[in-house]
Enzyme design. Structure first.
Site, PDB file in Angstrom:
ATOM      1  N   LYS A  19      69.196 -29.196  33.336  1.00 15.79           N
ATOM      2  CA  LYS A  19      70.268 -28.195  33.203  1.00 15.79           C
ATOM      3  C   LYS A  19      70.692 -27.694  34.586  1.00 15.79           C
ATOM      4  CE  LYS A  19      69.314 -24.185  30.927  1.00 15.79           C
ATOM      5  NZ  LYS A  19      69.735 -23.043  31.766  1.00 15.79           N
ATOM      6  N   GLY A  91      73.179 -17.747  32.715  1.00 15.45           N
ATOM      7  CA  GLY A  91      72.937 -16.967  33.931  1.00 15.45           C
ATOM      8  C   GLY A  91      73.261 -17.789  35.175  1.00 15.45           C
ATOM      9  N   ARG A 119      72.071  -8.930  31.336  1.00 16.59           N
ATOM     10  CA  ARG A 119      71.252  -9.469  32.440  1.00 16.59           C
ATOM     11  C   ARG A 119      71.710  -8.885  33.788  1.00 16.59           C
ATOM     12  NH1 ARG A 119      70.105 -15.682  31.520  1.00 16.59           N
ATOM     13  NH2 ARG A 119      68.591 -15.221  33.155  1.00 16.59           N
ATOM     14  N   SER A 163      64.446 -16.192  43.307  1.00 19.41           N
ATOM     15  CA  SER A 163      65.404 -16.631  42.288  1.00 19.41           C
ATOM     16  C   SER A 163      66.354 -17.654  42.886  1.00 19.41           C
ATOM     17  CB  SER A 163      66.202 -15.420  41.775  1.00 19.41           C
ATOM     18  OG  SER A 163      67.401 -15.853  41.175  1.00 19.41           O
ATOM     19  N   GLN A 165      68.928 -18.712  41.450  1.00 18.48           N
ATOM     20  CA  GLN A 165      70.306 -18.308  41.146  1.00 18.48           C
ATOM     21  C   GLN A 165      70.836 -17.401  42.249  1.00 18.48           C
ATOM     22  OE1 GLN A 165      70.242 -16.746  37.148  1.00 18.48           O
ATOM     23  NE2 GLN A 165      69.891 -18.764  36.258  1.00 18.48           N
ATOM     24  N   ASP A 311      60.539 -20.936  33.720  1.00 11.99           N
ATOM     25  CA  ASP A 311      61.132 -21.216  32.400  1.00 11.99           C
ATOM     26  C   ASP A 311      60.122 -21.818  31.425  1.00 11.99           C
ATOM     27  OD1 ASP A 311      63.549 -20.265  33.287  1.00 11.99           O
ATOM     28  OD2 ASP A 311      64.414 -22.238  33.665  1.00 11.99           O
ATOM     29  N   ARG A 342      61.205 -12.196  27.712  1.00 10.03           N
ATOM     30  CA  ARG A 342      60.291 -13.224  27.185  1.00 10.03           C
ATOM     31  C   ARG A 342      58.847 -12.742  27.074  1.00 10.03           C
ATOM     32  NH1 ARG A 342      63.254 -18.527  29.894  1.00 10.03           N
ATOM     33  NH2 ARG A 342      64.830 -18.698  28.257  1.00 10.03           N
ATOM     34  N   ARG A 384      64.481 -21.178  24.657  1.00  7.54           N
ATOM     35  CA  ARG A 384      63.098 -21.553  25.002  1.00  7.54           C
ATOM     36  C   ARG A 384      62.088 -20.854  24.081  1.00  7.54           C
ATOM     37  NH1 ARG A 384      64.537 -24.736  29.138  1.00  7.54           N
ATOM     38  NH2 ARG A 384      65.900 -23.867  30.742  1.00  7.54           N
TER      39      ARG A 384
HETATM   40  C1  S3P Z   1      67.924 -21.541  37.393  1.00 12.11           C
HETATM   41  C2  S3P Z   1      67.059 -20.680  37.994  1.00 12.11           C
HETATM   42  C3  S3P Z   1      66.078 -19.866  37.268  1.00 12.11           C
HETATM   43  C4  S3P Z   1      65.874 -20.354  35.853  1.00 12.11           C
HETATM   44  C5  S3P Z   1      67.157 -20.691  35.169  1.00 12.11           C
HETATM   45  C6  S3P Z   1      67.910 -21.769  35.948  1.00 12.11           C
HETATM   46  C7  S3P Z   1      68.869 -22.284  38.240  1.00 12.11           C
HETATM   47  O1  S3P Z   1      66.533 -18.533  37.218  1.00 12.11           O
HETATM   48  O2  S3P Z   1      65.181 -19.381  35.095  1.00 12.11           O
HETATM   49  O3  S3P Z   1      66.911 -21.165  33.865  1.00 12.11           O
HETATM   50  O4  S3P Z   1      69.447 -23.290  37.763  1.00 12.11           O
HETATM   51  O5  S3P Z   1      69.055 -21.901  39.399  1.00 12.11           O
HETATM   52  P1  S3P Z   1      66.234 -17.540  38.442  1.00 12.11           P
HETATM   53  O6  S3P Z   1      66.780 -18.180  39.616  1.00 12.11           O
HETATM   54  O7  S3P Z   1      66.942 -16.266  38.172  1.00 12.11           O
HETATM   55  O8  S3P Z   1      64.747 -17.377  38.451  1.00 12.11           O
END
Ligand code: S3P
Length: 426
Positions: A19, A91, A119, A163, A165, A311, A342, A384
């Site tokens: 993903k 997210g 979030r 993170s 993200q 995750d 979670r 999940r």
């Molecule tokens: C992801 C980063 C993770 C993960 C999410 C996908 C990504 O989140 O939990 O399912 O693709 O960068 P965080 O970066 O907030 O931990």
């Protein structure tokens, strides 16, 4: 949905594509000059949300079977959407796109479903504001969020959370900055952005937990083959280990060092998992995995490994229920701000099946070895959680009912079919 106890799992199969890598391939392809072909793309709802957002930003994206073709617009070629961008449940879409939109010359509003609207966005609002953008969010933290871009300046940002993200959002804004941008993390999070942006021609350097990106004139299209998602494999790895008599082979699983924490934890718990056919595909390591039923024992999961398996903790919690002794999960407060809280959803739903779990602000303590019984359990619309409950229910005594199972379409649309095909009912 009725979930019945199973006898064992067997067979050889592949799991859906990654993903995180699928999202990034569409985003970077859209910003590149030229056409990017993405094979083995994950046609899950989250990644389709990303495609829809970039279509609204003027990018021509076509889908042919499992291949996505992105006609890139170049770094400065996106156009203002005619309405709010809907990021659905994703997210990754909201947070990464925020960094990109901070460097455009038009304002955009982002939102998503009920979960996304709860979030935290302050984690990207703070650094992107320091770079010069203005982000207006509900209660300064939640979607809908409007991004007013500005000429961006390079910064050094010490992120309070590990993170990917947040890191990726800042690095993407850094493409548009007037100087280098550095993100320093408390522990290293998944590095797909760094790997893939380099393949598209950006200049990134890493020193321990610090990544620096140089501003960029253009990115250039490159074809991507997406590996299988270890986060999806996780449910079958655990199901294979806890269901007596099982032996399965999961093909083409991504084992990037920043993602393979679950493999290391399950091995440490005594899991019989063998990786073979190891190779590199488009800069990402992949392998096939043979998983056999094993007598597991409890473990402690804490510290720097947490971002590499964040995750997978719901699946690890299920493995821990079938292990001898106690499993302790610490330093994982991030679980509280995922698609659901979670820590609470794992505790609430697995307790209905007879699990012995104590919650902590940053994790949980799981007592293994108490047999589970069938129950009516709720996914909380969290993909999940749904899949973790399903593999627990397959190993409970008596039938279970899973409410709202359809959310598996976020990351693993064929989860229940695959489970049915490769298992025998008791
Ligand atoms: C992801 C980063 C993770 C993960 C999410 C996908 C990504 O989140 O939990 O399912 O693709 O960068 P965080 O970066 O907030 O931990």
């Amino acid at each position: 949905m009725l979930i019945q106890p199973i006898q064992k799992l067997e067979g050889s199969f592949s799991i859906p594509s990654d993903k995180s890598i699928s999202h990034r391939s569409v985003m970077f392809g859209s910003l590149a000059k030229g056409t990017t072909h993405i094979s083995n793309f994950l046609m899950g709802d989250d990644c389709l949300s990303t495609i829809n957002c970039f279509r609204k930003l003027g990018v021509n994206i076509t889908i042919e079977d499992d291949t996505v073709i992105v006609e890139g617009k170049g770094l400065h070629g996106l156009t203002a959407p005619d309405s709010i961008l809907d990021c659905g449940n994703s997210g990754t879409t909201v947070r990464l796109i925020s960094g990109i939109l901070s460097g455009q010359d038009f304002s955009t509003t982002l939102t998503g479903d009920a979960s996304i609207q709860k979030r935290p966005m302050k984690r990207v609002i703070n650094p992107l504001s320091q770079m010069g953008a203005t982000l207006e969010a509900k209660e300064d933290n939640f979607c809908p969020m409007t991004i007013h871009p500005h000429k961006l300046q390079g910064i050094t940002y010490h992120s309070p959370v590990a993170s990917a993200q947040v890191k990726s959002s800042i690095l993407l804004a850094g493409l548009y900055a007037d100087g280098p941008t550095t993100v320093v993390e408390p522990a290293i999070s998944r590095d797909h952005t760094e790997r893939m942006l380099s393949a598209f021609g950006a200049t990134l350097t890493r020193e321990a937990a610090a990544v620096t990106i140089q501003p960029c004139e253009e990115l250039y299209a490159t074809d991507i083959i997406v590996p299988g998602d270890i986060s999806s494999a996780a449910f079958f790895m655990v199901a294979g280990l806890i269901t007596p008599g099982s032996e399965i082979v999961i093909q083409n699983v991504g084992i990037n060092p920043t993602r393979r924490g679950i493999l290391d934890v399950l091995l440490a718990m005594g899991g019989d998992i063998t990786c073979f056919n190891e190779k590199e595909v488009c800069g990402e390591p992949v392998c096939d995995m043979r998983v056999r039923y094993s007598k597991l024992h409890g473990t402690t999961v804490e510290g720097d490994i947490i971002p590499t398996l964040i995750d997978e903790i719901p699946a690890i919690a299920v493995a821990a229920l079938f292990a001898e002794g106690q499993t302790v999960i610490k330093d994982a407060a991030e679980l509280r701000v995922k698609e659901s809280d979670r820590i609470e959803t794992i505790y609430t739903e697995l307790t209905k099946m007879g699990a012995h779990i104590t919650t902590k602000p940053d994790g949980m303590i799981i007592e293994g070895g108490h047999p589970l019984h069938g129950a009516t359990v709720e996914s909380h619309h969290d993909h999940r959680i749904a899949m973790s409950l399903a593999i627990a229910a397959c190993n409970a005594q008596g039938d279970s009912h899973l409410e709202h199972p359809e959310c598996v379409s976020i990351s693993f649309p064929n989860f229940f079919e695959l489970l049915q095909t490769h298992s025998e009912l008791k």
